[in-house]
Design a protein around this motif. Structure first.
Motif, short mmCIF file in Angstrom:
data_model
loop_
_atom_site.label_atom_id
_atom_site.label_comp_id
_atom_site.label_asym_id
_atom_site.label_seq_id
_atom_site.Cartn_x
_atom_site.Cartn_y
_atom_site.Cartn_z
N GLU A 553 4.05 3.32 1.73
CA GLU A 553 3.02 2.29 1.58
C GLU A 553 1.61 2.92 1.63
OE1 GLU A 553 2.37 -0.26 4.90
OE2 GLU A 553 1.92 -1.99 3.63
N ASP A 554 1.43 3.83 2.59
CA ASP A 554 0.14 4.49 2.73
C ASP A 554 -0.21 5.29 1.46
OD1 ASP A 554 -2.11 5.22 4.39
OD2 ASP A 554 -1.24 7.25 4.46
N LEU A 555 0.80 5.97 0.92
CA LEU A 555 0.56 6.72 -0.31
C LEU A 555 0.14 5.79 -1.44
CD1 LEU A 555 1.58 9.73 -1.88
CD2 LEU A 555 2.53 7.79 -3.12
N TYR A 556 0.78 4.64 -1.54
CA TYR A 556 0.40 3.68 -2.58
C TYR A 556 -1.05 3.25 -2.39
CZ TYR A 556 4.68 2.86 -5.25
OH TYR A 556 5.74 2.99 -6.12
N ARG A 557 -1.41 2.91 -1.14
CA ARG A 557 -2.78 2.44 -0.88
C ARG A 557 -3.79 3.51 -1.29
NH1 ARG A 557 -2.00 0.78 3.95
NH2 ARG A 557 -1.92 -1.42 3.35
N GLN A 602 18.55 0.67 -2.26
CA GLN A 602 19.88 0.64 -2.86
C GLN A 602 20.58 -0.69 -2.56
OE1 GLN A 602 21.91 3.86 -0.99
NE2 GLN A 602 23.94 3.25 -1.69
N ASN A 603 20.16 -1.32 -1.43
CA ASN A 603 20.75 -2.59 -1.00
C ASN A 603 20.03 -3.80 -1.60
OD1 ASN A 603 18.32 -2.31 0.21
ND2 ASN A 603 19.08 -2.24 2.32
N GLY A 604 19.04 -3.57 -2.46
CA GLY A 604 18.33 -4.69 -3.07
C GLY A 604 17.18 -5.21 -2.21
N LYS A 605 16.96 -4.58 -1.04
CA LYS A 605 15.87 -5.07 -0.17
C LYS A 605 14.56 -4.37 -0.50
CE LYS A 605 18.60 -6.57 3.71
NZ LYS A 605 19.25 -6.09 4.91
N LYS A 606 13.49 -5.14 -0.39
CA LYS A 606 12.17 -4.59 -0.75
C LYS A 606 11.61 -3.75 0.39
CE LYS A 606 11.35 -8.28 -3.94
NZ LYS A 606 12.34 -9.35 -3.69
N LYS A 607 10.91 -2.70 0.02
CA LYS A 607 10.21 -1.87 1.01
C LYS A 607 8.77 -2.37 1.12
CE LYS A 607 13.02 1.93 -0.79
NZ LYS A 607 13.03 3.27 -1.41
N LYS A 608 8.05 -1.86 2.13
CA LYS A 608 6.69 -2.37 2.38
C LYS A 608 5.75 -2.18 1.19
CE LYS A 608 5.14 -2.10 6.82
NZ LYS A 608 4.69 -1.38 8.04
N ALA A 609 5.92 -1.08 0.49
CA ALA A 609 5.00 -0.78 -0.63
C ALA A 609 5.09 -1.83 -1.73
CB ALA A 609 5.30 0.61 -1.19
N PHE A 610 6.22 -2.53 -1.80
CA PHE A 610 6.37 -3.59 -2.82
C PHE A 610 5.27 -4.64 -2.63
CE2 PHE A 610 7.86 -7.41 -4.81
CZ PHE A 610 8.68 -7.02 -5.86
#
Ligand code: GCB
Length: 628
Positions: A553-557, A602-610
């Motif tokens: 997430e930090d890298l995205y920001r 892989q489980n279809g769950k979103k990570k914070k960066a989404f």
């Protein structure tokens, strides 16, 4: 790319069409150069019977069931006298039959073999498929084709013991005519699929994705009238918004006919006669046509008919071009709020192939408030572009010219050209497709630039109505370690300056992004085709701990903050929508054979960066709505 070794022995069954995208001159040029390959247009609108389902299979790691055509006569080639292709059944007890499709295990088609059987997870080699079927009922005089959405990487197709031909290239469709070979009952279709990587291939030996093998897309028996509409293109005439241009290519004995195009919803109808080669071009004026855009993905019913055939499609009309450093969609500047996608369903595991898969993947992109997707790194299945048409997502399509391939090899170039040609022939009527990408991260040499330039010429000659690009690379500077330079000579030939960069992942920590300055040689729109970081979904730590959601997430920001400083920045497709399998990613308990740069696990769950990226896209959209 297709080749056919039995044309002389059985001429009718080799089906060869030239895409009717660019007028008679191009068609002639293509047939002379023998570069274009046959693609049946809009196959899903045709009368067809599905051959999807269970196919009997034999794993053949030493390739012993393959009837080698070298050194045998044309007749033997056309009708092999030995080998798996014969799909033989024991006639009496004196006969030794070591291979027997009837008692062999099955695999599901469509579907890669790797995700269907643990023993095949890493398999690279030959696997034989066999399907028996009765011929579908058909009107007298109709023609019958067997159509493959894709087979990775190379497919040899045999029907009732006859060899139909070979298709090379793992991601584009091909078809063979079987009209004169089909029996009423118990036909045998045998396909040898081989997914061995090869140095001269496209892609070559090294990729960061799984080498899924098999009949990865649907197989259909398609019926056509004797003379049918083989290819067509319907779109706004290049450079205009008030004129529609249609090209139609007939295949069959009655080449000269009247053809009519009808857009009932717009009250439009026009006609023309095809010439001796079966080709017609129609142009007519339109006023105030509702255009396709992500906000209003207007599609129009189009019917093309000749005396012998009729085909319906739903087609959107839009313009796409660049002006200086802007990208103009329907003459208005647009920022590409994008995301990269691999053709994989992470939840089921394995290659994606269905409409449902396309709806899931592109539905996630819509949730992200994207208006653009990059379908990396090879042609995805046809449903992706069709669903993108409906949902209002612009699309970047790509061929697998990836990393280092044999730039000096003429066959390799031919193979790349044929994949590009087959892709364009298949998707030329999709309004969603706005970019043809000819390569990804190819190290700069003179041969490589020549190779890619040829691909650009091919794409432009087939389709002058879309942008051409490639994901290029950046490099550093010895004097100034924080300067990043984009001056790839290939940038001369593309419409966009697109490049991948991984500052903060492969190149330092995310803080480094704050120090970076850019030198970009070309005054064209800049589209960042990749950035990203691995993160294991559900794993939390501080933002300096690699593989945590916080790091990603930090890298995205920080990356977005860095990119905002590029004046010509007009779009971005972060790497990547969902985690995907890759044999290169071996870190135990973290990667376990998966590239974890997905915004979705892989489980279809979103990570914070989404959520971070979605908020950024919301902001961009709101600013665009306010006209800023
Ligand atoms: C890249 C490649 C992509 C990889 C990605 C990564 O630059 O284009 O195929 O998967 O980096 O994760 O390293």
């Amino acid at each position: 790319m297709r080749s056919d070794h039995r044309r002389r022995a059985f001429p009718r069954s080799h089906f060869r069409l030239w895409p009717a995208v660019a007028g008679p001159a191009l068609l002639l040029a293509l047939s002379a150069a023998a570069h274009a390959e046959p693609v049946l247009a809009n196959v899903h609108a045709r009368q067809s019977v599905s051959l999807n389902g269970k196919w009997n299979t034999i794993i053949d790691p030493y390739d012993v069931g393959y009837v080698d055509y070298r050194g045998v006569s044309q007749d033997a080639l056309a009708k092999p006298t030995r080998g798996f292709a014969l799909d033989r059944r024991q006639q009496d007890k004196s006969e030794l039959l070591e291979y027997n499709f009837d008692t062999s295990p099955t695999l599901t088609v469509p579907g890669d073999w790797n995700s269907q059987n643990d023993r095949l997870l890493y398999y690279e080699g030959t696997l034989w498929y066999r399907r028996r079927f009765d011929a579908p009922k058909s009107a007298p005089g109709n023609r019958l084709f067997v159509y493959f959405g894709a087979a990775n990487y190379e497919a040899d197709v045999y029907f009732n013991g006859w060899r139909l031909g070979r298709h090379v290239g793992g991601f584009t469709p091909f078809a063979y005519e079987i009209t004169d070979l089909a029996k009423e009952k118990d036909n045998s279709l045998v396909v040898r699929v081989n997914n061995r990587r090869r140095p001269e291939g496209v892609p070559a030996m090294n990729t960061d994705w799984w080498n899924y093998g098999g009949l990865t897309r649907e197989v259909l028996l398609v019926q056509m009238p004797r003379t049918f509409i083989a290819q067509y293109h319907v779109g706004l005439k290049a450079g205009t918004r008030d004129s529609i241009e249609v090209t139609v290519q007939l295949d069959g004995p009655r080449k000269q006919q009247k053809v009519t195009v009808t857009l009932a919803g717009l009250g439009l109808k026009a006609e023309a006669r095809t010439d001796a080669s079966g080709m017609a071009r129609i142009e007519f004026p339109v006023a105030q046509i509702p255009l396709w855009s992500p906000e209003r993905p207007a599609l129009h019913d189009v019917v093309l008919s000749s005396k012998t055939d009729q085909i319906a499609d739903r087609i959107g009309f839009r313009t796409i071009k660049t002006a200086g450093t802007d990208i103009l969609l329907n003459d208005k500047p647009v920022f590409l709020r994008g995301i990269c996608i691999h053709e994989e369903n992470p939840i089921r595991g394995g290659r994606a192939y269905s409409v449902e898969d396309a709806r899931m993947l592109l539905g996630w992109a819509k949730e992200l408030n994207a208006n653009f997707v990059r379908l990396a790194h090879y042609p995805h299945n046809e449903h992706m572009a069709r669903v993108a048409d409906e949902l209002g997502l612009m699309v970047w399509e790509e061929i697998p010219v990836y990393w280092a391939i044999q730039w000096k090899n003429a066959d390799t170039l031919h193979l790349a050209q044929s994949q590009l040609t087959e892709l364009i022939a298949r998707d030329q009527n999709r309004a969603s497709v706005v970019v043809w990408s000819v390569a990804n991260e190819t190290p700069i040499t003179a041969e490589r630039t020549r190779f890619l330039k040829t691909l650009v010429d091919t794409a432009r000659s087939l389709d002058g109505s879309r942008l051409i690009s490639a994901a290029m690379e950046v490099h550093g500077d010895k004097q100034n370690p924080d300067l990043r330079i984009v001056d790839d000579p290939f940038g001369e030939f593309t419409d966009l300056v697109s490049f991948n960069q991984y500052i903060g992942w492969y190149d330092g920590l995310p803080d480094k992004t704050a120090r970076i300055s850019w030198s970009i040689k070309y005054p064209k729109p800049v589209v960042i085709s990749e950035f990203g970081a691995d993160a294991l979904q559900g794993w939390h730590a501080d933002a300096l701990t690699r593989f945590s959601e916080e790091y990603q997430e930090d890298l995205y920001r920080k990356t977005i903050a860095m990119l905002r400083k590029i004046p010509a920045w007009r779009g971005v497709t972060p790497w990547i929508l969902a985690d995907f399998r890759s044999p290169r990613r071996v870190l135990p308990n973290v990667q376990d054979g998966w590239n974890r740069k997905g915004l979705i696990g892989q489980n279809g769950k979103k990570k914070k960066a989404f959520a971070f990226l979605k908020a950024f896209y919301d902001e961009i959209e709101q600013r665009a709505a306010r006209g800023k």
